[in-house]
Design a protein around this motif. Structure first.
Motif, short mmCIF file in Angstrom:
data_model
loop_
_atom_site.label_atom_id
_atom_site.label_comp_id
_atom_site.label_asym_id
_atom_site.label_seq_id
_atom_site.Cartn_x
_atom_site.Cartn_y
_atom_site.Cartn_z
N VAL A 78 16.35 51.26 -8.67
CA VAL A 78 15.61 51.43 -7.40
C VAL A 78 15.46 50.13 -6.44
O VAL A 78 15.23 50.31 -5.23
CB VAL A 78 14.07 51.84 -8.10
N ASP A 79 15.67 48.88 -7.17
CA ASP A 79 15.69 47.73 -6.32
C ASP A 79 16.95 47.69 -5.27
O ASP A 79 17.12 46.89 -4.41
CB ASP A 79 15.64 46.62 -7.07
N ARG A 80 18.18 48.64 -5.50
CA ARG A 80 19.30 48.14 -4.76
C ARG A 80 19.19 48.13 -3.33
O ARG A 80 19.88 47.64 -2.42
CB ARG A 80 20.62 49.00 -5.42
N PRO A 81 18.90 49.54 -2.67
CA PRO A 81 18.58 49.66 -1.22
C PRO A 81 17.72 48.42 -0.73
O PRO A 81 17.91 48.14 0.49
CB PRO A 81 17.94 51.04 -1.24
N THR A 82 16.60 48.01 -1.55
CA THR A 82 15.81 47.10 -1.06
C THR A 82 16.19 45.79 -0.85
O THR A 82 16.37 44.84 0.02
CB THR A 82 14.43 47.04 -1.80
N ILE A 83 17.16 45.69 -1.97
CA ILE A 83 17.78 44.18 -1.86
C ILE A 83 18.82 44.18 -0.91
O ILE A 83 19.00 43.13 -0.07
CB ILE A 83 18.54 44.01 -3.53
N ALA A 84 19.51 45.18 -0.72
CA ALA A 84 20.70 45.26 0.78
C ALA A 84 20.03 45.12 1.68
O ALA A 84 20.34 44.33 2.71
CB ALA A 84 21.23 46.62 0.38
N SER A 85 18.60 45.61 1.97
CA SER A 85 17.86 45.53 3.08
C SER A 85 17.65 44.06 3.53
O SER A 85 17.57 43.41 4.71
CB SER A 85 16.51 46.24 3.17
N VAL A 86 17.26 43.28 2.39
CA VAL A 86 17.00 41.82 2.24
C VAL A 86 18.32 41.13 3.05
O VAL A 86 17.92 40.13 4.08
CB VAL A 86 16.71 41.12 1.15
N PHE A 87 19.39 41.41 2.57
CA PHE A 87 20.71 40.76 2.91
C PHE A 87 20.88 41.15 4.21
O PHE A 87 21.53 40.36 5.23
CB PHE A 87 21.90 40.92 2.08
N TYR A 88 20.85 42.34 4.77
CA TYR A 88 21.12 42.90 6.23
C TYR A 88 20.18 41.98 6.99
O TYR A 88 20.72 41.65 8.15
CB TYR A 88 20.75 44.38 6.35
N ASN A 89 18.80 42.02 6.64
CA ASN A 89 17.80 41.08 7.60
C ASN A 89 18.21 39.71 7.48
O ASN A 89 18.22 39.00 8.96
CB ASN A 89 16.56 41.22 7.00
N ARG A 90 18.85 39.05 6.74
CA ARG A 90 19.24 37.55 6.66
C ARG A 90 20.71 37.52 7.62
O ARG A 90 20.61 36.65 8.42
CB ARG A 90 19.73 37.19 5.37
N LEU A 91 21.45 38.68 7.57
CA LEU A 91 22.57 38.37 8.08
C LEU A 91 22.34 38.78 9.84
O LEU A 91 22.84 37.79 10.60
CB LEU A 91 23.68 39.63 7.92
N LYS A 92 21.15 39.52 10.11
CA LYS A 92 20.73 39.94 11.39
C LYS A 92 20.22 38.53 11.98
O LYS A 92 20.36 38.27 13.32
CB LYS A 92 19.81 40.80 11.29
#
Length: 351
Positions: free
Chosen positions: A231-245
């Protein structure tokens, strides 16, 4: 007038009979080769086999009557990309559809060495498993993994310019390998499994995100190592996308762990200073290659991330994560985690 009517009746009747005969012919040709013969026949579909090659194998083993019709049935079944390599136990009572469904299911005849590759395994860990089962040499595996060009003929998806290693594409699942297989054949089975799970739906989403395949798998490999529960995988992915952004370093301990030959119990402050392209505290963007071989849940979570503004996350003692937008809130969660962990360790010592 009656004569003309009779002529048309004869023409129509002849056409119906012809269609019926063609139908009967096709039905018998794609049906069982011999519905009374249940003798087991083992076939071996090698990695990278085309539908034409598979039809030849089946025809030579007297499991299908017509190669051309078999290929047509495969096409209409929409399972051409799902047919998997391996050994299969069949007999002549199987129809074309029965055979196609079996080959697409991947229910192989399990007479080889059982190898289970856990999700998130690195290529080095995979080599350890294979070599321990006497399935080839470490030196050959290492050379092949660092040379994707060796697999271009069978796996065109590896031809992208930024794919410089097989790391990330050795799909984690359970395999049954013959001890006679070469190192290349063993790795090809894993690459084939990846190709099977990376569906057209995933490819379209990848294009929508304007990412290369390597970038998707790279980020998924980090998500795989950071997440404990699906359940955490899509949320963790969003964190990394936000950092890259926002051009912020990914700051993932998992990339630091990849630097070491063996996983450390804990990443120290001094480890964060290591001069390595895999140090995501010192370098911005994704590491040079994936850092593990992710499972489908991490790939899916990377392609379909949650829509959040989170920049930080820290583990909880329950195995999930606390997420935050600002650094102050993040520090509070970090303190909570450390306090709970210290308390748990103290209780263990007292016992």
């Amino acid at each position: 007038m009656d004569l003309n009517k009779n002529k048309w009746k004869i023409v129509v009747l002849s056409f119906v009979i012809l269609v019926a005969l063609i139908g009967i012919f096709i039905f018998t040709q794609i049906g069982p080769y011999n519905k009374n013969n249940k003798k087991d026949i083992i076939i071996d579909i090698s990695s990278g086999s085309t539908v034409s090659k598979i039809s030849e194998i089946l025809y030579e083993n007297e499991l299908i009557k017509n190669k051309a019709l078999f290929k047509i049935v495969v096409k209409f079944s929409d399972k051409a990309q799902q047919l998997k390599a391996g050994k299969y136990l069949l007999n002549q009572t199987y129809s074309n559809n029965d055979i196609i469904n079996l080959l697409a299911s991947g229910k192989i005849y399990q007479d080889g060495i059982k190898i289970t590759i856990p999700e998130g395994s690195t290529s080095n860990e995979i080599i350890d498993i294979l070599v321990s089962k006497k399935l080839g040499s470490r030196e050959n595996y290492e050379k092949l993994i660092q040379n994707p060009k060796e697999f271009y003929n069978d796996f065109s998806y590896l031809k992208e310019d930024d794919i410089t290693s097989l790391e990330g594409f050795l799909y984690p699942e359970t395999y049954y390998f013959s001890e006679k297989l070469s190192e290349k054949d063993v790795l090809s089975n894993m690459l084939l499994a990846f190709n099977r799970i990376y569906s057209d739906k995933f490819k379209e989403k990848q294009k929508e995100l304007k990412m290369t395949l390597q970038q998707v798998v790279n980020l998924a490999s980090i998500v795989e190592k950071e997440a404990v529960v699906d359940v955490d995988r899509p949320t963790i992915a969003s964190v990394f996308y936000n950092r890259l952004k926002i051009d912020m370093p990914l700051q993932s301990d998992a990339t630091i762990q990849y630097i070491f030959p063996e996983r450390k119990k804990i990443v120290t402050y001094n480890d964060l200073k290591i001069d390595s392209p895999y140090n995501s505290y010192k370098n911005k963007g994704l590491p040079p290659t994936p850092i593990s071989n992710p499972g489908i849940k991490s790939i899916e979570g990377t392609l379909y991330p949650d829509d959040t503004e989170y920049i930080y996350f820290v583990a909880t003692m329950e195995g999930k994560n606390n997420y935050s937008v600002d650094y102050e809130q993040h520090l509070k969660f970090v303190k909570e985690y450390k306090d709970e962990r210290a308390k748990l360790n103290q209780n263990k010592e007292e016992k």
